[in-house]
Scaffold this motif. Structure first.
Motif, mmCIF file in Angstrom:
data_model
loop_
_atom_site.group_PDB
_atom_site.id
_atom_site.type_symbol
_atom_site.label_atom_id
_atom_site.label_comp_id
_atom_site.label_asym_id
_atom_site.label_seq_id
_atom_site.Cartn_x
_atom_site.Cartn_y
_atom_site.Cartn_z
ATOM 1 N N ASP B 83 -0.566 19.539 -3.015
ATOM 2 C CA ASP B 83 -0.096 19.694 -1.637
ATOM 3 C C ASP B 83 0.321 18.357 -1.034
ATOM 4 O OD1 ASP B 83 -2.701 22.137 -1.007
ATOM 5 O OD2 ASP B 83 -0.608 22.465 -1.615
ATOM 6 N N THR B 84 0.038 17.285 -1.732
ATOM 7 C CA THR B 84 0.446 15.964 -1.259
ATOM 8 C C THR B 84 1.954 15.927 -1.085
ATOM 9 O OG1 THR B 84 -1.438 14.822 -2.270
ATOM 10 C CG2 THR B 84 0.558 13.522 -1.862
ATOM 11 N N ALA B 85 2.393 15.675 0.148
ATOM 12 C CA ALA B 85 3.807 15.732 0.489
ATOM 13 C C ALA B 85 3.963 15.365 1.960
ATOM 14 C CB ALA B 85 4.367 17.133 0.244
ATOM 15 N N THR B 101 4.710 14.651 8.930
ATOM 16 C CA THR B 101 3.323 14.282 8.669
ATOM 17 C C THR B 101 3.176 14.040 7.178
ATOM 18 O OG1 THR B 101 2.362 15.515 10.519
ATOM 19 C CG2 THR B 101 0.933 15.076 8.631
ATOM 20 N N ARG B 102 2.700 12.855 6.831
ATOM 21 C CA ARG B 102 2.490 12.530 5.437
ATOM 22 C C ARG B 102 1.069 12.925 5.056
ATOM 23 N NH1 ARG B 102 4.592 12.194 0.546
ATOM 24 N NH2 ARG B 102 3.173 11.070 -0.826
ATOM 25 N N LEU B 103 0.944 13.959 4.211
ATOM 26 C CA LEU B 103 -0.368 14.459 3.792
ATOM 27 C C LEU B 103 -0.691 13.945 2.399
ATOM 28 C CD1 LEU B 103 -2.866 16.330 4.077
ATOM 29 C CD2 LEU B 103 -1.465 18.152 3.059
ATOM 30 N N THR B 104 -1.874 13.362 2.261
ATOM 31 C CA THR B 104 -2.368 12.938 0.952
ATOM 32 C C THR B 104 -3.651 13.694 0.674
ATOM 33 O OG1 THR B 104 -1.451 10.723 1.238
ATOM 34 C CG2 THR B 104 -3.139 10.999 -0.464
ATOM 35 N N VAL B 105 -3.677 14.390 -0.454
ATOM 36 C CA VAL B 105 -4.861 15.129 -0.871
ATOM 37 C C VAL B 105 -5.437 14.439 -2.098
ATOM 38 C CG1 VAL B 105 -5.817 17.337 -1.594
ATOM 39 C CG2 VAL B 105 -3.880 17.277 0.002
ATOM 40 N N LYS B 106 -6.632 13.910 -1.946
ATOM 41 C CA LYS B 106 -7.250 13.140 -3.024
ATOM 42 C C LYS B 106 -8.029 14.064 -3.941
ATOM 43 C CE LYS B 106 -7.838 9.278 0.158
ATOM 44 N NZ LYS B 106 -8.822 8.444 0.878
#
Lengths: 115, 107
Positions: B83-85, B101-106
């Protein structure tokens, strides 16, 4: 069916040269949009075509930028006398109808690098 | 300025958590759309919500629309690294997009 296609995928040019970017929208889509996206930034609206109506050119940054569309098919974005600041990804999108704006389908973009 | 503006600018979460991002707009709309962009290429349409709808679901996505507040939210449940995008909202009456919105999923 086929999606929106753009060519070339990548373009490297020298400052001062002219470039042409092509967009083939989805067949039957009357609306076509061009956007510019600089590295790490959002999308910048450039121009919008809707059927046979006069295009909305309000986003074109300078008179070096122009775009044409043949009927409801292919569109060409031309940048004359390119500058380094023109380096960006140029995205094209199409939609079934223009107003109200419905789902836009984007092409993969053309990555332009001006040296 | 453009119609739709996303908030926050960036969001970092752990895999499995929920992610919520918001969109505010200025004038009346017929519909609002959310898009995702991976790796600086073309945007992918996620969901469209019309002005007479308050909530819409699509898989792990939930979108709400509050026309009185001129705002929308996108909720991604049980997030995944994929989902990182960047996520963008767009309204039907403005050709522009916000900064996203910049989403980062670790993982």
């Amino acid at each position: 069916g086929a999606g929106v296609s753009q060519s070339p995928s990548n373009k490297v040019t020298e400052k001062g040269k002219d470039v042409e970017l092509r967009c083939d929208p989805i067949s039957g889509h009357t609306a076509l949009y061009w956007y510019r996206q600089r590295l790490g930034q959002g999308l910048e609206f450039l121009i919008y075509f809707q059927g046979n109506s006069a295009p909305d050119k309000s986003g074109l940054p300078s008179d070096r930028f122009s775009a044409e569309r043949t009927g409801e098919s292919v569109s060409t974005l031309t940048i004359q006398r390119t500058q380094q600041e023109d380096s960006a990804v140029y995205l094209c999108a199409s939609s079934l109808g223009g107003a109200p704006r419905e789902t836009q389908y984007f092409g993969p973009g053309t990555r332009l690098l001006v040296l | 300025s453009q119609q739709g503006e996303e908030d926050p600018q960036a969001l970092s979460i752990q895999e499995g958590e929920n992610a919520t991002m918001n969109c505010s707009y200025k004038t009346s709309i017929n519909n609002l759309q959310w898009y995702r962009q991976n790796s600086g290429r073309g945007l992918v349409h996620l969901i469209l919500i019309r002005s007479n709808e308050r909530e819409k679901h699509s898989g792990r996505l939930r979108v709400t629309l509050d026309t009185s507040k001129k705002s929308s939210s996108l909720l991604i449940t049980a997030s995944r690294a994929a989902d990182t995008a960047s996520y963008f909202c767009a309204t039907d009456n403005d050709m522009r997009f916000g900064a996203g919105t910049r989403l980062t999923v670790k993982p």
